[in-house]
Enzyme design. Structure first.
Site, PDB file in Angstrom:
ATOM      1  N   HIS A 131     -17.172  44.170  13.993  1.00 31.96           N
ATOM      2  CA  HIS A 131     -16.799  42.703  13.192  1.00 31.96           C
ATOM      3  C   HIS A 131     -18.333  42.252  13.324  1.00 31.96           C
ATOM      4  O   HIS A 131     -19.174  42.794  13.677  1.00 31.96           O
ATOM      5  CB  HIS A 131     -16.613  42.952  14.868  1.00 31.96           C
ATOM      6  CG  HIS A 131     -15.947  40.780  14.874  1.00 31.96           C
ATOM      7  ND1 HIS A 131     -16.843  39.936  15.387  1.00 31.96           N
ATOM      8  CD2 HIS A 131     -14.933  40.571  14.856  1.00 31.96           C
ATOM      9  CE1 HIS A 131     -16.143  39.245  15.729  1.00 31.96           C
ATOM     10  NE2 HIS A 131     -15.029  39.150  15.369  1.00 31.96           N
ATOM     11  N   ASP A 208     -20.170  47.632  21.164  1.00 35.99           N
ATOM     12  CA  ASP A 208     -19.138  46.325  21.330  1.00 35.99           C
ATOM     13  C   ASP A 208     -18.305  46.671  22.033  1.00 35.99           C
ATOM     14  O   ASP A 208     -17.109  47.674  21.388  1.00 35.99           O
ATOM     15  CB  ASP A 208     -19.567  46.232  19.558  1.00 35.99           C
ATOM     16  CG  ASP A 208     -19.223  44.233  19.640  1.00 35.99           C
ATOM     17  OD1 ASP A 208     -18.024  44.510  20.515  1.00 35.99           O
ATOM     18  OD2 ASP A 208     -18.737  44.194  18.806  1.00 35.99           O
ATOM     19  N   GLN A 211     -12.704  44.960  21.972  1.00 32.37           N
ATOM     20  CA  GLN A 211     -11.685  45.477  21.908  1.00 32.37           C
ATOM     21  C   GLN A 211     -11.755  46.979  22.997  1.00 32.37           C
ATOM     22  O   GLN A 211     -10.234  47.099  22.141  1.00 32.37           O
ATOM     23  CB  GLN A 211     -11.920  46.235  20.206  1.00 32.37           C
ATOM     24  CG  GLN A 211     -11.922  45.096  19.591  1.00 32.37           C
ATOM     25  CD  GLN A 211     -10.617  44.120  19.824  1.00 32.37           C
ATOM     26  OE1 GLN A 211      -9.680  44.109  20.246  1.00 32.37           O
ATOM     27  NE2 GLN A 211     -10.287  42.623  18.734  1.00 32.37           N
ATOM     28  N   LYS A 234     -10.578  38.750  25.365  1.00 35.19           N
ATOM     29  CA  LYS A 234      -9.783  40.251  25.265  1.00 35.19           C
ATOM     30  C   LYS A 234      -8.913  40.882  26.332  1.00 35.19           C
ATOM     31  O   LYS A 234      -8.683  41.526  26.428  1.00 35.19           O
ATOM     32  CB  LYS A 234     -11.008  40.893  24.411  1.00 35.19           C
ATOM     33  CG  LYS A 234     -11.638  40.306  23.146  1.00 35.19           C
ATOM     34  CD  LYS A 234     -11.151  39.916  21.975  1.00 35.19           C
ATOM     35  CE  LYS A 234     -12.153  39.725  21.203  1.00 35.19           C
ATOM     36  NZ  LYS A 234     -11.117  39.725  20.368  1.00 35.19           N
ATOM     37  N   CYS A 372     -13.120  39.138  10.912  1.00 35.90           N
ATOM     38  CA  CYS A 372     -14.203  39.161  10.757  1.00 35.90           C
ATOM     39  C   CYS A 372     -14.126  41.102  10.363  1.00 35.90           C
ATOM     40  O   CYS A 372     -15.884  40.940  11.215  1.00 35.90           O
ATOM     41  CB  CYS A 372     -14.882  38.745  12.067  1.00 35.90           C
ATOM     42  SG  CYS A 372     -13.943  37.106  12.902  1.00 35.90           S
TER      43      CYS A 372
HETATM   44  N1  PLP Z   1     -16.889  42.452  18.106  1.00 39.11           N
HETATM   45  C1  PLP Z   1     -15.000  42.587  18.553  1.00 39.11           C
HETATM   46  C2  PLP Z   1     -14.576  44.655  17.953  1.00 39.11           C
HETATM   47  C3  PLP Z   1     -14.109  41.933  18.142  1.00 39.11           C
HETATM   48  O1  PLP Z   1     -12.794  42.367  17.833  1.00 39.11           O
HETATM   49  C4  PLP Z   1     -14.767  40.500  18.425  1.00 39.11           C
HETATM   50  C5  PLP Z   1     -14.010  39.549  18.455  1.00 39.11           C
HETATM   51  O2  PLP Z   1     -12.167  39.784  17.905  1.00 39.11           O
HETATM   52  C6  PLP Z   1     -15.813  40.515  18.851  1.00 39.11           C
HETATM   53  C7  PLP Z   1     -17.520  41.415  18.071  1.00 39.11           C
HETATM   54  C8  PLP Z   1     -16.488  39.036  19.025  1.00 39.11           C
HETATM   55  O3  PLP Z   1     -16.212  38.083  20.409  1.00 39.11           O
HETATM   56  P1  PLP Z   1     -16.063  37.193  20.863  1.00 39.11           P
HETATM   57  O4  PLP Z   1     -16.088  35.825  19.921  1.00 39.11           O
HETATM   58  O5  PLP Z   1     -15.488  37.201  21.824  1.00 39.11           O
HETATM   59  O6  PLP Z   1     -17.598  36.542  21.314  1.00 39.11           O
END
Ligand code: PLP
Length: 414
Positions: A131, A208, A211, A234, A372
């Site tokens: 992401h 990270d 997900q 999430k 993203c």
């Molecule tokens: N990393 C991953 C794999 C994601 O799917 C997301 C959000 O969709 C993020 C990071 C960013 O999360 P946040 O917008 O809650 O900070």
């Protein structure tokens, strides 16, 4: 609240789970809501809504500094939530749990603190399926420090190229920053293998877990990662709250990031001294009700049982994949052997945004766009995809409605 034991091979009663989520009763354009966008943000069960409501009605005050009872009650709830998160991740100490706004802020915290130690020629390794939140902070850091960003390629199925990964590791690798699950493809990454290999080369590891956190058990001691980030929203919790887990021995060596209240012990114009962990990394008044809601969300998920939920989602994934594959002109993007409940797809040459609009008119909420993850779109040579994703409340009826709405889209654009 629905109680489904984790240990006793439960029969997963999705209609009872759905009854815990008031929003699922909403009508969209007069139609039943088929909410298939949990990967972007999950819905909240009543127990989370009520925990936040109870906090706001009966316990709110600013935390840590108040001697009066209400402030102590708010502090107890906030710190109790930290303990709940510690337990959930099996971290060794509450000092390792830092509340943030979400995954994005957690990763930026690491890039802006630990990242200060990088030197020209040091390398950060990420994967092709990150992401943007796990790409851009490292790019910005590399620009500042002269470090290099290396990217592990993937295959056409959307799996990591493990041979290339081994070759990219070297004594120059300072950090492997990788997602546990791809939000655009649903691919589950082989974290234990990746982490063990990074360790052999002396690199630190950031996971990270945005997900993954609602779909698999994450035990930071078993994983042996140094940093792990996730977002409350999430995980059936509120927005604006997230967590950075960081190994205490590393946190102790890091400079502070944001300066302000709560992160200090003493301030004078000549010298400021900093607070203990984890407060040193929590400048300013935090999202107190968010932390309370997050703890309630963790309780909710654990009561359902992560394994039971994951099993349910996997059945939906298999069923939906099989149904979608039968639609002429539909291409599934991302066919890894090990996936969570995420299906990205394109339908003939209908632009995913147009597709999303038609699906919405049928009550079906899917995400369309680059998710993203623009490098993933570039790799598969598509501008965007439509993405259906599942959570604990998703059901076969949602899939039927999606299939029906796709048929309608083909009529409209046919
Ligand atoms: N990393 C991953 C794999 C994601 O799917 C997301 C959000 O969709 C993020 C990071 C960013 O999360 P946040 O917008 O809650 O900070």
């Amino acid at each position: 609240m629905t109680v489904i034991s984790e240990t006793s091979s439960p029969v997963y009663d999705v209609s009872r789970v759905r009854a815990d989520f008031p929003i699922l009763a909403e009508r969209i354009h007069g139609k039943r809501l088929a909410f298939l966008d949990t990967a972007a943000s999950s819905q909240r069960p009543l127990s989370v809504i009520e925990a936040v409501n109870d906090y706001e009605r009966h316990h709110h005050a600013n935390i840590h500094r108040g001697v009066y009872q209400l402030s102590q009650r708010a502090t107890d709830r906030f710190e109790g939530s930290r303990e709940r998160v510690r337990e959930f991740l099996n971290a060794r100490s509450e000092r390792e749990i830092i509340f943030t706004r979400g995954t994005t802020e957690a990763i930026n915290l690491v890039a802006n603190t630990w990242g200060q130690s990088l030197k020209p020629g040091d390398e950060i390794l990420i994967t092709w399926m990150e992401h943007h939140a796990n790409i851009v902070p490292w790019q910005m850091l590399c620009e500042r420090t002269g470090a290099l960003l290396k990217v592990i390629p993937m295959t056409r199925r959307g799996e990591l190229d493990m041979d290339a990964f081994e070759q990219l590791l070297s004594p120059r690798t300072r950090l492997l920053a990788c997602t546990a699950v791809s939000n655009a493809l649903g691919t589950v990454l082989p974290l234990p293998t990746l982490i063990a290999a990074a360790r052999r080369h002396g690199a630190l590891v950031l996971v990270d877990a945005a997900q993954a956190v609602a779909h698999q058990r994450l035990d930071v001691q078993t994983l042996d990662c140094d940093f792990l980030a996730f977002s409350g929203h999430k995980l059936y919790g509120p927005t604006g709250i997230g967590v950075l887990y960081a190994r205490e021995a590393i946190l102790r060596t890091l400079p502070p990031w944001q300066g302000g209240g709560d992160m200090i012990l003493t301030v004078s114009f000549t010298k400021t001294t900093y607070n203990d962990l984890p407060y040193r990394f929590e400048a300013g008044t935090p999202n107190i009700s968010g932390a309370v809601g997050l703890a309630a969300a963790i309780d909710y998920l654990l009561t359902l049982g992560i394994e039971a939920v994951a099993h349910h989602e996997h059945q939906l994934l298999e069923h939906a994949t099989e149904r979608l594959q039968r639609i002429e002109g539909l291409t599934i993007i991302g066919e890894a052997a090990h996936k969570t409940g995420v299906i990205s797809f394109t339908l003939e040459d209908i632009h995913p945004h147009d597709l999303g609009t038609i699906l919405d008119s049928e009550g079906v909420a899917v995400r369309t766009g680059h998710h993203c993850a623009m490098p993933v779109m570039e790799f598969f040579d598509v501008p965007a995809t439509a993405r259906a994703s599942f959570g604990c409340y998703s059901c076969n009826e949602d899939i039927d409605q999606l299939i029906g709405a796709l048929g309608r889209a083909r009529e409209v654009f046919g």
